[in-house]
Design a protein around this motif. Structure first.
Motif, PDB file in Angstrom:
ATOM      1  N   TYR A  58     -91.054  56.143 -91.674  1.00 61.22           N
ATOM      2  CA  TYR A  58     -90.292  55.057 -92.276  1.00 61.22           C
ATOM      3  C   TYR A  58     -90.064  55.371 -93.747  1.00 61.22           C
ATOM      4  O   TYR A  58     -91.003  55.662 -94.485  1.00 61.22           O
ATOM      5  N   SER A  59     -88.801  55.302 -94.151  1.00 63.99           N
ATOM      6  CA  SER A  59     -88.448  55.426 -95.570  1.00 63.99           C
ATOM      7  C   SER A  59     -87.311  54.447 -95.847  1.00 63.99           C
ATOM      8  O   SER A  59     -86.672  53.951 -94.917  1.00 63.99           O
ATOM      9  N   VAL A  60     -87.065  54.170 -97.111  1.00 62.30           N
ATOM     10  CA  VAL A  60     -86.023  53.208 -97.460  1.00 62.30           C
ATOM     11  C   VAL A  60     -84.654  53.743 -97.045  1.00 62.30           C
ATOM     12  O   VAL A  60     -83.871  53.054 -96.415  1.00 62.30           O
ATOM     13  N   ASN A  61     -84.375  54.964 -97.390  1.00 59.71           N
ATOM     14  CA  ASN A  61     -83.109  55.618 -97.042  1.00 59.71           C
ATOM     15  C   ASN A  61     -83.396  57.068 -96.698  1.00 59.71           C
ATOM     16  O   ASN A  61     -84.422  57.622 -97.103  1.00 59.71           O
ATOM     17  N   GLU A  62     -82.458  57.693 -95.997  1.00 64.02           N
ATOM     18  CA  GLU A  62     -82.617  59.114 -95.684  1.00 64.02           C
ATOM     19  C   GLU A  62     -82.737  59.891 -96.991  1.00 64.02           C
ATOM     20  O   GLU A  62     -82.019  59.650 -97.949  1.00 64.02           O
ATOM     21  N   GLY A  63     -83.698  60.794 -97.040  1.00 62.07           N
ATOM     22  CA  GLY A  63     -83.920  61.573 -98.240  1.00 62.07           C
ATOM     23  C   GLY A  63     -84.966  60.970 -99.166  1.00 62.07           C
ATOM     24  O   GLY A  63     -85.444  61.640-100.069  1.00 62.07           O
ATOM     25  N   ASN A  64     -85.295  59.700 -98.976  1.00 62.26           N
ATOM     26  CA  ASN A  64     -86.349  59.074 -99.785  1.00 62.26           C
ATOM     27  C   ASN A  64     -87.717  59.456 -99.235  1.00 62.26           C
ATOM     28  O   ASN A  64     -87.857  59.791 -98.066  1.00 62.26           O
ATOM     29  N   ALA A  65     -88.712  59.366-100.069  1.00 67.68           N
ATOM     30  CA  ALA A  65     -90.076  59.684 -99.656  1.00 67.68           C
ATOM     31  C   ALA A  65     -90.538  58.698 -98.582  1.00 67.68           C
ATOM     32  O   ALA A  65     -90.220  57.508 -98.657  1.00 67.68           O
ATOM     33  N   PRO A  66     -91.290  59.172 -97.603  1.00 61.74           N
ATOM     34  CA  PRO A  66     -91.822  58.270 -96.577  1.00 61.74           C
ATOM     35  C   PRO A  66     -92.752  57.219 -97.183  1.00 61.74           C
ATOM     36  O   PRO A  66     -93.499  57.499 -98.117  1.00 61.74           O
ATOM     37  N   HIS A  75     -97.101  56.541 -74.470  1.00 60.80           N
ATOM     38  CA  HIS A  75     -96.858  55.101 -74.609  1.00 60.80           C
ATOM     39  C   HIS A  75     -97.987  54.374 -75.333  1.00 60.80           C
ATOM     40  O   HIS A  75     -98.197  53.178 -75.137  1.00 60.80           O
ATOM     41  N   LYS A  76     -98.710  55.088 -76.168  1.00 59.18           N
ATOM     42  CA  LYS A  76     -99.822  54.515 -76.916  1.00 59.18           C
ATOM     43  C   LYS A  76     -99.664  54.844 -78.402  1.00 59.18           C
ATOM     44  O   LYS A  76     -99.392  55.999 -78.757  1.00 59.18           O
ATOM     45  N   ILE A  77     -99.855  53.836 -79.246  1.00 56.10           N
ATOM     46  CA  ILE A  77     -99.859  54.073 -80.682  1.00 56.10           C
ATOM     47  C   ILE A  77    -101.172  54.771 -81.011  1.00 56.10           C
ATOM     48  O   ILE A  77    -102.244  54.221 -80.799  1.00 56.10           O
ATOM     49  N   GLU A  78    -101.081  55.982 -81.502  1.00 62.14           N
ATOM     50  CA  GLU A  78    -102.263  56.766 -81.860  1.00 62.14           C
ATOM     51  C   GLU A  78    -102.558  56.708 -83.353  1.00 62.14           C
ATOM     52  O   GLU A  78    -103.683  56.940 -83.768  1.00 62.14           O
ATOM     53  N   MET A  79    -101.537  56.415 -84.132  1.00 66.18           N
ATOM     54  CA  MET A  79    -101.714  56.330 -85.583  1.00 66.18           C
ATOM     55  C   MET A  79    -100.585  55.506 -86.180  1.00 66.18           C
ATOM     56  O   MET A  79     -99.437  55.624 -85.763  1.00 66.18           O
ATOM     57  N   LEU A  80    -100.951  54.650 -87.116  1.00 72.70           N
ATOM     58  CA  LEU A  80     -99.983  53.864 -87.874  1.00 72.70           C
ATOM     59  C   LEU A  80    -100.586  53.673 -89.258  1.00 72.70           C
ATOM     60  O   LEU A  80    -101.630  53.030 -89.402  1.00 72.70           O
ATOM     61  N   PHE A  81     -99.924  54.251 -90.246  1.00 72.22           N
ATOM     62  CA  PHE A  81    -100.437  54.176 -91.610  1.00 72.22           C
ATOM     63  C   PHE A  81     -99.283  53.934 -92.575  1.00 72.22           C
ATOM     64  O   PHE A  81     -98.232  54.557 -92.469  1.00 72.22           O
ATOM     65  N   SER A  90     -93.535  44.607 -94.337  1.00 71.31           N
ATOM     66  CA  SER A  90     -93.103  44.581 -92.924  1.00 71.31           C
ATOM     67  C   SER A  90     -92.789  45.953 -92.350  1.00 71.31           C
ATOM     68  O   SER A  90     -92.148  46.055 -91.309  1.00 71.31           O
ATOM     69  N   ILE A  91     -93.241  47.021 -92.989  1.00 69.29           N
ATOM     70  CA  ILE A  91     -92.980  48.364 -92.476  1.00 69.29           C
ATOM     71  C   ILE A  91     -93.726  48.578 -91.166  1.00 69.29           C
ATOM     72  O   ILE A  91     -93.156  49.089 -90.196  1.00 69.29           O
ATOM     73  N   GLY A  92     -94.988  48.190 -91.109  1.00 69.46           N
ATOM     74  CA  GLY A  92     -95.748  48.317 -89.867  1.00 69.46           C
ATOM     75  C   GLY A  92     -95.103  47.534 -88.742  1.00 69.46           C
ATOM     76  O   GLY A  92     -94.978  48.018 -87.609  1.00 69.46           O
ATOM     77  N   LYS A  93     -94.667  46.334 -89.051  1.00 67.67           N
ATOM     78  CA  LYS A  93     -94.008  45.493 -88.050  1.00 67.67           C
ATOM     79  C   LYS A  93     -92.728  46.161 -87.537  1.00 67.67           C
ATOM     80  O   LYS A  93     -92.462  46.163 -86.330  1.00 67.67           O
ATOM     81  N   LYS A  94     -91.947  46.729 -88.430  1.00 65.28           N
ATOM     82  CA  LYS A  94     -90.709  47.406 -88.023  1.00 65.28           C
ATOM     83  C   LYS A  94     -91.014  48.605 -87.134  1.00 65.28           C
ATOM     84  O   LYS A  94     -90.331  48.821 -86.119  1.00 65.28           O
ATOM     85  N   LEU A  95     -92.026  49.382 -87.498  1.00 69.08           N
ATOM     86  CA  LEU A  95     -92.382  50.551 -86.683  1.00 69.08           C
ATOM     87  C   LEU A  95     -92.891  50.139 -85.308  1.00 69.08           C
ATOM     88  O   LEU A  95     -92.480  50.702 -84.292  1.00 69.08           O
ATOM     89  N   VAL A  96     -93.784  49.152 -85.255  1.00 62.71           N
ATOM     90  CA  VAL A  96     -94.332  48.716 -83.962  1.00 62.71           C
ATOM     91  C   VAL A  96     -93.242  48.083 -83.104  1.00 62.71           C
ATOM     92  O   VAL A  96     -93.153  48.365 -81.901  1.00 62.71           O
TER      93      VAL A  96
END
Length: 149
Positions: A58-66, A75-81, A90-96
């Motif tokens: 997840y980054s704000v825009n393409e080319g921006n730092a993660p 089908h299992k979340i193994e890591m979310l940081f 809300s980055i975690g929420k968007k990813l999940v």
């Protein structure tokens, strides 16, 4: 912006950036881990980042730092940081949500000693179905196994 990276497109530079996100995130959320625990986990996390089936950045825009990342296997979340500077955005929420809606994620494991993560995943629709007294490395950090309701 969520970007999915194939294994072949994961540069050493990117992997080091994600490892740094992991470490800073762990230091702010996994207060039960010692410096030795974190040092012991670093090479395992780096290895996992390089080989996990699906790696979402997840980054704000393409080319921006993660700002955060998620790894999914079978089908299992193994890591979310999430970078501590970006927590609460809300980055975690968007990813999940993306993982549930597009990648058929069904489960996640959470350290019992990380109540913030437990509450987050419960809010996202997961519930505890089992508890293990040890983590994958055999250390006494209980793991809560969660499934999507």
């Amino acid at each position: 912006m969520i970007q999915s990276l194939s294994i072949s497109s994961r540069s050493e530079s990117l992997l080091q950036t994600l490892l740094n996100i992991w470490e800073t995130s762990v230091r702010s959320t996994h207060l039960f881990l010692s410096e030795k625990d974190i040092a012991d986990l670093r090479p395992l996390v780096l290895q996992g980042l390089g080989v996990i089936d699906q790696l979402l950045i997840y980054s704000v825009n393409e080319g921006n730092a993660p700002l955060g990342f998620m790894g999914i296997q079978d089908h299992k979340i193994e890591m979310l940081f999430i970078s501590p500077t970006a927590m609460g955005q809300s980055i975690g929420k968007k990813l999940v949500t993306h993982a549930i809606d597009h990648l058929n994620v069904q489960s996640v494991d959470v350290n019992e000693q990380n109540p913030r993560a437990l509450g987050f995943y419960e809010h996202m629709g997961f519930c505890v179905v089992e508890r293990s007294p040890l983590d994958e490395q055999g250390t006494p950090f209980p793991i809560l196994h969660m499934k999507l309701r």
